[in-house]
Design an enzyme around this catalytic site. Sequence first.
Site, PDB file in Angstrom:
ATOM      1  N   GLU A  50      16.283  -1.155  10.960  1.00 32.19           N
ATOM      2  CA  GLU A  50      16.976  -2.417  11.234  1.00 32.19           C
ATOM      3  C   GLU A  50      17.683  -2.317  12.577  1.00 32.19           C
ATOM      4  O   GLU A  50      18.708  -1.653  12.706  1.00 32.19           O
ATOM      5  CB  GLU A  50      17.988  -2.719  10.112  1.00 32.19           C
ATOM      6  CG  GLU A  50      18.812  -3.961  10.394  1.00 32.19           C
ATOM      7  CD  GLU A  50      19.990  -4.135   9.435  1.00 32.19           C
ATOM      8  OE1 GLU A  50      19.980  -3.562   8.323  1.00 32.19           O
ATOM      9  OE2 GLU A  50      20.945  -4.832   9.822  1.00 32.19           O
ATOM     10  N   ARG A  54      22.905  -7.220  18.266  1.00 34.35           N
ATOM     11  CA  ARG A  54      24.310  -7.182  18.682  1.00 34.35           C
ATOM     12  C   ARG A  54      24.463  -6.821  20.137  1.00 34.35           C
ATOM     13  O   ARG A  54      25.590  -6.701  20.633  1.00 34.35           O
ATOM     14  CB  ARG A  54      25.083  -6.134  17.851  1.00 34.35           C
ATOM     15  CG  ARG A  54      25.173  -6.513  16.416  1.00 34.35           C
ATOM     16  CD  ARG A  54      26.036  -5.561  15.639  1.00 34.35           C
ATOM     17  NE  ARG A  54      25.734  -5.720  14.228  1.00 34.35           N
ATOM     18  CZ  ARG A  54      26.240  -4.991  13.262  1.00 34.35           C
ATOM     19  NH1 ARG A  54      27.098  -4.036  13.540  1.00 34.35           N
ATOM     20  NH2 ARG A  54      25.898  -5.209  12.012  1.00 34.35           N
ATOM     21  N   THR A  78      21.597  -8.477  11.765  1.00 29.74           N
ATOM     22  CA  THR A  78      22.583  -9.393  12.330  1.00 29.74           C
ATOM     23  C   THR A  78      21.931 -10.718  12.747  1.00 29.74           C
ATOM     24  O   THR A  78      22.314 -11.329  13.749  1.00 29.74           O
ATOM     25  CB  THR A  78      23.357  -8.749  13.518  1.00 29.74           C
ATOM     26  OG1 THR A  78      23.603  -7.360  13.224  1.00 29.74           O
ATOM     27  CG2 THR A  78      24.712  -9.408  13.719  1.00 29.74           C
ATOM     28  N   LYS A 138      21.019  -8.169   0.218  1.00 29.83           N
ATOM     29  CA  LYS A 138      21.933  -7.153   0.753  1.00 29.83           C
ATOM     30  C   LYS A 138      23.334  -7.494   0.231  1.00 29.83           C
ATOM     31  O   LYS A 138      23.747  -8.653   0.289  1.00 29.83           O
ATOM     32  CB  LYS A 138      21.872  -7.228   2.282  1.00 29.83           C
ATOM     33  CG  LYS A 138      23.025  -6.603   3.024  1.00 29.83           C
ATOM     34  CD  LYS A 138      22.750  -6.613   4.517  1.00 29.83           C
ATOM     35  CE  LYS A 138      24.022  -6.654   5.318  1.00 29.83           C
ATOM     36  NZ  LYS A 138      23.825  -6.432   6.758  1.00 29.83           N
TER      37      LYS A 138
HETATM   38  C1  3PG Z   1      27.024  -3.253   9.807  1.00 30.59           C
HETATM   39  O1  3PG Z   1      26.946  -4.461   9.729  1.00 30.59           O
HETATM   40  O2  3PG Z   1      27.452  -2.677  10.804  1.00 30.59           O
HETATM   41  C2  3PG Z   1      26.485  -2.507   8.657  1.00 30.59           C
HETATM   42  O3  3PG Z   1      26.893  -3.070   7.496  1.00 30.59           O
HETATM   43  C3  3PG Z   1      26.763  -1.063   8.721  1.00 30.59           C
HETATM   44  O4  3PG Z   1      27.997  -0.789   8.226  1.00 30.59           O
HETATM   45  P1  3PG Z   1      28.486   0.699   8.291  1.00 30.59           P
HETATM   46  O5  3PG Z   1      28.747   1.011   9.746  1.00 30.59           O
HETATM   47  O6  3PG Z   1      29.730   0.733   7.464  1.00 30.59           O
HETATM   48  O7  3PG Z   1      27.380   1.567   7.731  1.00 30.59           O
END
Ligand code: 3PG
Length: 220
Positions: A50, A54, A78, A138
């Site tokens: 994934e 971002r 995202t 999720k």
């Molecule tokens: C995120 O959106 O950054 C993910 O959910 C990952 O979260 P984490 O950094 O707590 O694994």
Amino acid sequence: MDVNMNVSGKLSALQVMRDAPVIPVIVLNDVKQAVLLARALVAGGIRMLEVTLRTPQALACIEAIARDVPDAVVGAGTVRSAADAQACAMAGARFVVSPGYTHAVGQACRDAGLALLPGVATGSEIMMAQEDGLSELKFFPALQAGGTAMLKAWSGPFGDVKFCPTGGVSMANAAEFLALPNVVCVGGSWLTPAEAVARGDWAQVTALAQQACLLVRKDI
Ligand code: 3PG
């Protein structure tokens, strides 16, 4: 990874979830790192990747992985709008992970033939996703929104839903999540620490992926 799983052609959300115990949540700032990072994860047994939208380079990174790492299955994270879903489909993403759910994102993913793992944190959000035929979801942000206790509570009214808890999951607590009957896999950023990616420590990424693959995933 589930080497028996055929991942060519259109994927289902369940295929994405079932391939390995962990879906790595990846942030890439440099397209030159994308292929090397993807190869390091694949070497460690993780091929569902994934790449989050971002950074300005995210779509180029998805494109590079889709083109140059045939053993990886690249997805976009995202994704917050129909336009995001369309852009990542054009870049070669095979699946989409979103922090929440809207009908527009669901429709765009259906139109583009992309598997979708939408984020939910409440019963109403689960019901909205299920209205659109989505029952592999999720749970985000998993730890902050109630953790394993929340998943246990949901197993009654939403017994037909399978979850990928993400957010606050790590090697320290992943096994607790994976032990639940309604959890297929977890997501997390811990396989790709920002410092390791910045200095190109691909051996560390491979080692973290290998360690994650030792987590037990139920065959559901
Ligand atoms: C995120 O959106 O950054 C993910 O959910 C990952 O979260 P984490 O950094 O707590 O694994």
